[in-house]
Design a protein around this motif. Structure first.
Motif, PDB file in Angstrom:
ATOM      1  N   GLY A   1       0.820  -1.202   0.000  1.00 22.91           N
ATOM      2  CA  GLY A   1       0.000   0.000   0.000  1.00 22.91           C
ATOM      3  C   GLY A   1       0.855   1.253   0.000  1.00 22.91           C
ATOM      4  N   SER A   2       0.173   2.408  -0.116  1.00 19.49           N
ATOM      5  CA  SER A   2       0.879   3.681  -0.274  1.00 19.49           C
ATOM      6  C   SER A   2       0.847   4.555   0.963  1.00 19.49           C
ATOM      7  CB  SER A   2       0.268   4.447  -1.450  1.00 19.49           C
ATOM      8  OG  SER A   2       0.408   3.700  -2.641  1.00 19.49           O
ATOM      9  N   GLY A   3       0.327   4.021   2.071  1.00 19.99           N
ATOM     10  CA  GLY A   3       0.284   4.798   3.294  1.00 19.99           C
ATOM     11  C   GLY A   3      -1.099   4.813   3.897  1.00 19.99           C
ATOM     12  N   VAL A   4      -1.460   5.946   4.483  1.00 22.22           N
ATOM     13  CA  VAL A   4      -2.667   6.017   5.305  1.00 22.22           C
ATOM     14  C   VAL A   4      -3.250   7.420   5.259  1.00 22.22           C
ATOM     15  CG1 VAL A   4      -1.389   6.660   7.391  1.00 22.22           C
ATOM     16  CG2 VAL A   4      -3.568   5.467   7.637  1.00 22.22           C
ATOM     17  N   ILE A   5      -4.557   7.527   5.398  1.00 24.32           N
ATOM     18  CA  ILE A   5      -5.197   8.767   5.830  1.00 24.32           C
ATOM     19  C   ILE A   5      -5.730   8.464   7.220  1.00 24.32           C
ATOM     20  CG2 ILE A   5      -7.065  10.416   5.464  1.00 24.32           C
ATOM     21  CD1 ILE A   5      -6.684   9.999   2.456  1.00 24.32           C
ATOM     22  N   SER A   6      -5.086   9.043   8.209  1.00 26.41           N
ATOM     23  CA  SER A   6      -5.220   8.606   9.596  1.00 26.41           C
ATOM     24  C   SER A   6      -6.014   9.588  10.448  1.00 26.41           C
ATOM     25  CB  SER A   6      -3.820   8.429  10.196  1.00 26.41           C
ATOM     26  OG  SER A   6      -3.879   8.165  11.573  1.00 26.41           O
ATOM     27  N   VAL A   7      -6.620   9.053  11.490  1.00 32.01           N
ATOM     28  CA  VAL A   7      -7.237   9.869  12.536  1.00 32.01           C
ATOM     29  C   VAL A   7      -6.239  10.083  13.679  1.00 32.01           C
ATOM     30  CG1 VAL A   7      -9.112  10.025  14.220  1.00 32.01           C
ATOM     31  CG2 VAL A   7      -9.562   9.096  11.942  1.00 32.01           C
ATOM     32  N   ILE A   8      -5.694   9.004  14.215  1.00 37.10           N
ATOM     33  CA  ILE A   8      -4.781   9.121  15.354  1.00 37.10           C
ATOM     34  C   ILE A   8      -3.491   9.830  14.977  1.00 37.10           C
ATOM     35  CG2 ILE A   8      -3.574   6.903  15.063  1.00 37.10           C
ATOM     36  CD1 ILE A   8      -4.703   8.562  18.385  1.00 37.10           C
ATOM     37  N   GLY A   9      -3.123   9.780  13.699  1.00 33.75           N
ATOM     38  CA  GLY A   9      -1.883  10.399  13.253  1.00 33.75           C
ATOM     39  C   GLY A   9      -1.771  11.871  13.584  1.00 33.75           C
ATOM     40  N   GLN A  10      -2.910  12.594  13.640  1.00 31.95           N
ATOM     41  CA  GLN A  10      -2.827  14.035  13.918  1.00 31.95           C
ATOM     42  C   GLN A  10      -2.460  14.326  15.365  1.00 31.95           C
ATOM     43  OE1 GLN A  10      -6.896  15.932  13.493  1.00 31.95           O
ATOM     44  NE2 GLN A  10      -7.398  13.763  13.274  1.00 31.95           N
ATOM     45  N   ALA A  11      -2.640  13.348  16.247  1.00 32.77           N
ATOM     46  CA  ALA A  11      -2.265  13.525  17.651  1.00 32.77           C
ATOM     47  C   ALA A  11      -0.833  13.076  17.914  1.00 32.77           C
ATOM     48  CB  ALA A  11      -3.222  12.756  18.549  1.00 32.77           C
ATOM     49  N   PHE A  12      -0.369  12.080  17.174  1.00 28.84           N
ATOM     50  CA  PHE A  12       0.988  11.553  17.332  1.00 28.84           C
ATOM     51  C   PHE A  12       1.665  11.492  15.962  1.00 28.84           C
ATOM     52  CE2 PHE A  12      -1.621   9.639  20.720  1.00 28.84           C
ATOM     53  CZ  PHE A  12      -0.929  10.074  21.842  1.00 28.84           C
ATOM     54  N   PRO A  13       1.807  12.644  15.299  1.00 31.98           N
ATOM     55  CA  PRO A  13       2.297  12.628  13.917  1.00 31.98           C
ATOM     56  C   PRO A  13       3.713  12.090  13.764  1.00 31.98           C
ATOM     57  CG  PRO A  13       2.179  14.876  14.761  1.00 31.98           C
ATOM     58  CD  PRO A  13       1.488  14.005  15.754  1.00 31.98           C
ATOM     59  N   LYS A  14       4.574  12.392  14.705  1.00 27.89           N
ATOM     60  CA  LYS A  14       5.960  11.944  14.585  1.00 27.89           C
ATOM     61  C   LYS A  14       6.030  10.423  14.648  1.00 27.89           C
ATOM     62  CE  LYS A  14       8.993  14.570  16.422  1.00 27.89           C
ATOM     63  NZ  LYS A  14       9.830  15.329  17.404  1.00 27.89           N
ATOM     64  N   GLU A  15       5.363   9.846  15.633  1.00 32.53           N
ATOM     65  CA  GLU A  15       5.425   8.394  15.805  1.00 32.53           C
ATOM     66  C   GLU A  15       4.691   7.662  14.679  1.00 32.53           C
ATOM     67  OE1 GLU A  15       5.965  10.484  19.646  1.00 32.53           O
ATOM     68  OE2 GLU A  15       4.421  10.592  18.080  1.00 32.53           O
ATOM     69  N   PHE A  16       3.499   8.170  14.323  1.00 31.58           N
ATOM     70  CA  PHE A  16       2.697   7.458  13.333  1.00 31.58           C
ATOM     71  C   PHE A  16       3.323   7.534  11.951  1.00 31.58           C
ATOM     72  CE2 PHE A  16      -1.099   6.033  11.086  1.00 31.58           C
ATOM     73  CZ  PHE A  16      -1.604   5.093  11.974  1.00 31.58           C
ATOM     74  N   SER A  17       3.842   8.701  11.585  1.00 33.88           N
ATOM     75  CA  SER A  17       4.476   8.820  10.263  1.00 33.88           C
ATOM     76  C   SER A  17       5.767   8.007  10.204  1.00 33.88           C
ATOM     77  CB  SER A  17       4.744  10.284   9.923  1.00 33.88           C
ATOM     78  OG  SER A  17       5.635  10.886  10.840  1.00 33.88           O
ATOM     79  N   THR A  18       6.480   7.929  11.316  1.00 34.20           N
ATOM     80  CA  THR A  18       7.677   7.076  11.351  1.00 34.20           C
ATOM     81  C   THR A  18       7.295   5.614  11.141  1.00 34.20           C
ATOM     82  OG1 THR A  18       8.842   8.594  12.829  1.00 34.20           O
ATOM     83  CG2 THR A  18       9.641   6.321  12.767  1.00 34.20           C
ATOM     84  N   MET A  19       6.219   5.183  11.784  1.00 35.56           N
ATOM     85  CA  MET A  19       5.730   3.813  11.611  1.00 35.56           C
ATOM     86  C   MET A  19       5.366   3.534  10.154  1.00 35.56           C
ATOM     87  SD  MET A  19       2.351   1.999  13.279  1.00 35.56           S
ATOM     88  CE  MET A  19       1.243   2.737  12.069  1.00 35.56           C
ATOM     89  N   ILE A  20       4.640   4.453   9.532  1.00 42.00           N
ATOM     90  CA  ILE A  20       4.239   4.254   8.142  1.00 42.00           C
ATOM     91  C   ILE A  20       5.453   4.240   7.227  1.00 42.00           C
ATOM     92  CG2 ILE A  20       2.975   5.276   6.197  1.00 42.00           C
ATOM     93  CD1 ILE A  20       1.206   3.857   8.286  1.00 42.00           C
ATOM     94  N   ASN A  21       6.422   5.105   7.479  1.00 44.22           N
ATOM     95  CA  ASN A  21       7.636   5.092   6.667  1.00 44.22           C
ATOM     96  C   ASN A  21       8.372   3.762   6.786  1.00 44.22           C
ATOM     97  OD1 ASN A  21       7.311   7.647   5.575  1.00 44.22           O
ATOM     98  ND2 ASN A  21       8.412   8.662   7.246  1.00 44.22           N
ATOM     99  N   HIS A  22       8.397   3.190   7.985  1.00 49.93           N
ATOM    100  CA  HIS A  22       8.985   1.847   8.139  1.00 49.93           C
ATOM    101  C   HIS A  22       8.225   0.843   7.282  1.00 49.93           C
ATOM    102  CE1 HIS A  22      12.111   2.530  11.006  1.00 49.93           C
ATOM    103  NE2 HIS A  22      11.306   2.962  11.968  1.00 49.93           N
TER     104      HIS A  22
END
Length: 292
Positions: free
Chosen positions: A202-223
């Motif tokens: 897949g190409s990633g996510v359009i997230s709800v929780i990501g806006q509260a923890f953007p650093k952690e969630f975007s790092t996870m998706i990049n992994h």
């Protein structure tokens, strides 16, 4: 469509206690995400309580986000509904300056056939040159847009560039990934499945929780996008509980409670939504206080 790869966030609409839009909090939320790794922003999606936002408020929200963003990240605007003619009218009359694409939800309540889905999105695709992200969320619309319909649209219209798939159905993700055109993006709309979808192609996510923890969630998706499953799942496991909590009662009451605990905005929502229960607020507060 490289601009829609990675972590997008479905922005909430912050309200003051009198339920007017809190534009200062909105500016803070946008900057917080831009500065902490979010790749693009989605305006006026379901999480923004779009059903209870007036046309005038919507335009002011768009203006404030465009100004605050200042061309730093791509912007996607929610333009959809179950009245095809009204969606087309908005596409043909709205000024889309500063908007990079639209997110268009599958028609809700009407429960069209698969041919009805196709004809609805065909009409939308023919009404605009903007890139279109289809949005399949059967839990809210009461009808699933099947992979064959999504792939048919992807093959037939060059500006249908992606689908935000939010059916929480692993097999459906796999079918989409298997059958999609090479340059068509499969974007997770399920926070709890986002890493697995990224690892599967897949190409990633359009997230709800990501806006509260953007650093952690975007790092996870990049992994996930890089195939680093061990590193990605280490973050996923840390966030599993809070993802469950924010959807336990309703969205966006859950994520707004998280954002209040973070000092970004109030937890207020408009009816028919209500605040999270005291029990859920307590669980969220404990998670946020202990999150590292």
């Amino acid at each position: 469509m490289q601009k829609f790869i990675g972590t997008g966030v479905a922005l909430i609409t912050p309200f003051k206690e009198d339920l007017s839009v809190d534009f200062d909090a909105l500016v803070q939320l946008v900057n917080f995400n831009i500065e902490n790794g979010t790749d693009y922003l989605v305006i006026n999606g379901t999480t923004a309580e779009s059903a209870t936002i007036t046309k005038e408020e919507k335009q002011e929200i768009i203006n404030v986000i465009i100004k605050t963003n200042n061309k730093r990240l791509p912007l996607v605007l929610g333009v959809g509904g179950n009245n095809t003619a009204l969606v087309i009218e908005e596409l043909q009359t709205r000024d889309f300056t500063g908007i990079d694409g639209i997110l268009s939800v599958a028609p809700y309540y009407s429960k069209p056939t698969q041919e009805g889905f196709y004809q609805h999105f065909k009409a939308i695709a023919q009404a605009t040159d903007l890139p279109i992200i289809l949005y399949n969320v059967p839990g809210r619309t009461a009808k699933n847009m099947e992979p064959a319909t999504t792939i048919r649209l992807a093959n037939d219209f060059a500006n249908v560039v992606a689908v935000k798939e939010a059916g929480n159905n692993q097999q459906q993700y796999y079918t989409l990934l298997k059958d999609k055109p090479a340059d068509f993006l499969i974007i997770s709309g399920d926070d709890d499945m986002a890493l697995g979808v990224a690892l599967a192609g897949g190409s990633g996510v359009i997230s709800v929780i990501g806006q509260a923890f953007p650093k952690e969630f975007s790092t996870m998706i990049n992994h996930g996008l890089q195939g680093n499953n061990i590193e990605g799942y280490a973050i996923h496991y840390k966030m599993m509980d809070i993802i469950d909590y924010i959807f336990e009662e309703n969205n966006p009451a859950g994520i707004k409670t998280v954002l209040e605990e973070l000092g970004i905005c109030k937890k207020d929502v408009r009816l028919p939504l209500v605040h999270t229960s005291a029990e859920l607020q307590s669980k969220i507060a404990k998670f946020v206080a202990n999150f590292k």
